[in-house]
Design an enzyme around this catalytic site. Structure first.
Site, PDB file in Angstrom:
ATOM      1  N   HIS A 307      25.589  17.315 -41.013  1.00 27.88           N
ATOM      2  CA  HIS A 307      24.305  17.993 -41.225  1.00 27.88           C
ATOM      3  C   HIS A 307      23.353  17.027 -41.911  1.00 27.88           C
ATOM      4  CE1 HIS A 307      21.368  20.966 -42.676  1.00 27.88           C
ATOM      5  NE2 HIS A 307      21.871  21.793 -41.794  1.00 27.88           N
ATOM      6  N   ASP A 365      26.135  25.620 -37.223  1.00 27.19           N
ATOM      7  CA  ASP A 365      25.673  25.723 -35.844  1.00 27.19           C
ATOM      8  C   ASP A 365      26.844  25.681 -34.861  1.00 27.19           C
ATOM      9  OD1 ASP A 365      22.819  25.728 -36.427  1.00 27.19           O
ATOM     10  OD2 ASP A 365      23.125  23.668 -37.057  1.00 27.19           O
TER      11      ASP A 365
END
Length: 430
Positions: A307, A365
Site C-alpha cells: 500500500h 483491496d
C-alpha cells in the site's frame, strides 16, 4: 496544537522564523502560511505529499506502524465490534452514540433511503452501457435540483439534513445504477432491513421472486462499508474539501469526490486486482506470475499487495480477510477459478520471504475484490461501492471544514516554467 518553537529558514540574506505546530498524533508541522509575505517565496510539493492543507480531528494514519484511527478508535476494533451506521455517527459527530442516539440516527437514515420519484428519469437518460460511476456522478450532482431545503451551507440544520440524505440515499443510487446497466427494474428500499442488507436486496432482488439476504453476506458488506468509510486527506477527500472551499452545495461537493474516486489510481485498486486474477487464470500459473513479480525487468506487479501509505501492513486487511474467508466458505470457490486463484495466490505470497521482507502483504483491496466477486458484483460496481462507503467520510470532512473559522478558498500556487512576457506577432509575420 499551540507551540512556542520555531524553525529558522535562511536564504538570500533573509532569515524567517517558521512556527512549529505539534499535532496530537504524527510528526510536527512547519507553519508556512506567512512564508510568501515575509520571504517572497513559495514551497514546491507536487502531489502535496509533504504538505498539510488543513487541520482535522477525524482520521489519523501512521503508515509506518500500520495504524488507522477514526476519532481515536482503531479501525480493527470498529470493524470487528461495531457496524457501519455506528461508525457513520462517530465520524459525523465525534463520539460513539449511546443506545438512544444510535436508534434515532438509524431511524433517520432508514427513512431517507427513498429517492424522489422524478430522479428515476435521470437514470433512464443514460445509455444502457453507461458505467455506473458516470451515472452516480450525474445523479448525485442532480440531487441539488431536488432537495433545495438542504443546500444552504450556512445553516447547520440544512447541513445535517444534507449529510443524512447523502448517507441514506447513496446505496439506492448505487444499486439503481447497477440495475439500470443490466436492464432490470429498480428495487425500492425497505425500512425493515439494515443498511447493508437493504443495499444487497436492491442490487440482487427481482420482482418475480422473494429475495433473502444471507447474514454472512450482509456482515461482509457492512465491513466493506466500514473499512472504506474514511482515509484521511486522500485525493477524493481533498477534492471534496477544495470544492467545498468555494461554497459549493453539498451534493456538488460529493459529486466531485465521486468523479475523483473514479480515477484508476485511486478507486480502482480492487478492480485492478480482479483483472490481474483473471489474467493469471488458474492456480497452476501462480508460480509463473510470482516469478514475474520478483523480476525487476518485468513491468508486471502483483495488484492488491502492499500500500502506498501503509509501509508495514494494512490494518484493515486482517478484518477483511476474516470476511473473505467466511464468504468463500459460504459460497465456495470450486466452480470459480478466479476465487480459487486468489486463495492460492494469497497463500503463496504470504509464504514467500521475498514478499514478507518487502512488506508486500495482501491489502484491503485484495480481499474486498474477492468478496465482491464472490457475491456476484461485476468489476464495474467495485468503485461505486467504494464511493457509497466513502460518502460518510467525505461528508464528515466537508462538515468539519465548513465549521473551521480558518477556512478560505483553496488556491494552490505553481512553479511557472513557461515563456516570459513577449509581444503579440501579427499572423503574416509568424
Amino acid at each position: 496544537m499551540a507551540d512556542t518553537r520555531t524553525a529558522k529558514l535562511t536564504f538570500d540574506g533573509k532569515e524567517i522564523d517558521l512556527p512549529i505546530l505539534s499535532p496530537s498524533e504524527g510528526p510536527d508541522v512547519l507553519d508556512i502560511r506567512k512564508l510568501y509575505a515575509q520571504g517572497d517565496v513559495f514551497t514546491y510539493d507536487p502531489g502535496f505529499t509533504s504538505t498539510a492543507a488543513c487541520d482535522s480531528t477525524i482520521t489519523f494514519i501512521d503508515g509506518e506502524e500500520g495504524v488507522l484511527l477514526h476519532r481515536g478508535y482503531p479501525i480493527d476494533q470498529l470493524a470487528g465490534q461495531s457496524h457501519y451506521l455506528e461508525v457513520c455517527y462517530l465520524l459525523l459527530y465525534g463520539t460513539l452514540p449511546n443506545a438512544a442516539e444510535l436508534e434515532e440516527f438509524e431511524t433517520t437514515i432508514t427513512h431517507h433511503t427513498m429517492l424522489h420519484e422524478q430522479m428515476g428519469n435521470f437514470f433512464r437518460g443514460f445509455r444502457r452501457d453507461a458505467h455506473p460511476m458516470a451515472v452516480m456522478v450525474g445523479v448525485v450532482g442532480a440531487m441539488s435540483a431536488f432537495y433545495h431545503d438542504s443546500t444552504d451551507i450556512s445553516d447547520p440544520r440544512q447541513r445535517e439534513i444534507a449529510s443524512h440524505r447523502l448517507i441514506a440515499k447513496m446505496p439506492t443510487i448505487a444499486a439503481w445504477a447497477y440495475k439500470y446497466t443490466i436492464g432490470q427494474p429498480f428495487v425500492y428500499p425497505r425500512n425493515d432491513l439494515d443498511y447493508a442488507s437493504n443495499f444487497l436486496r436492491m442490487c440482487f432482488a427481482v420482482p418475480a421472486e422473494e429475495y433473502h439476504v444471507d447474514p454472512i453476506l450482509a456482515r461482509a458488506m457492512d465491513r466493506i462499508f466500514t473499512l472504506h468509510a474514511d482515509h484521511e486527506q486522500n485525493a477524493s477527500t481533498s477534492t471534496v474539501r477544495l470544492a467545498s472551499s468555494s461554497g459549493a452545495n453539498p451534493f456538488a461537493c460529493i459529486a466531485a469526490g465521486i468523479a475523483c474516486l473514479w480515477g484508476p489510481a485511486h478507486g480502482g485498486a480492487n478492480q485492478a486486482c480482479l483483472e490481474m486474477l483473471k489474467e493469471i487464470g488458474t492456480p497452476d500459473r501462480i508460480p509463473e506470475y510470482i516469478a514475474r513479480a520478483k523480476d525487476k525487468n518485468d513491468p508486471f506487479r502483483l495488484m492488491g499487495f502492499g500500500h502506498r501509505v501503509y509501509k508495514n501492513f494494512d490494518p484493515r486487511a486482517t478484518v477483511m480477510k476474516q470476511s473473505a474467508d467466511e464468504v468463500l466458505d459460504l459460497l465456495g470457490v470450486e466452480n470459480n477459478p478466479i476465487l480459487a486463484t486468489a486463495k492460492e495466490l494469497e497463500q503463496a505470497a504470504l509464504a514467500d520471504p521475498y514478499f514478507s521482507e518487502k512488506k508486500l502483504f495482501p491489502n484491503v483491496d485484495f480481499y474486498s475484490g474477492i468478496i465482491l466477486e464472490a457475491m456476484g458484483f461485476p468489476t464495474s460496481m467495485f468503485t461505486p461501492i467504494f464511493a457509497l462507503s466513502r460518502t460518510v467520510g467525505w461528508i464528515s470532512q466537508w462538515k468539519e471544514q465548513l465549521e473551521d473559522p480558518q477556512m478560505k478558498i483553496g488556491r494552490p500556487r505553481q512553479l511557472y516554467l513557461g515563456e516570459t512576457a513577449r509581444d503579440y506577432t501579427e499572423i503574416e509575420d509568424r
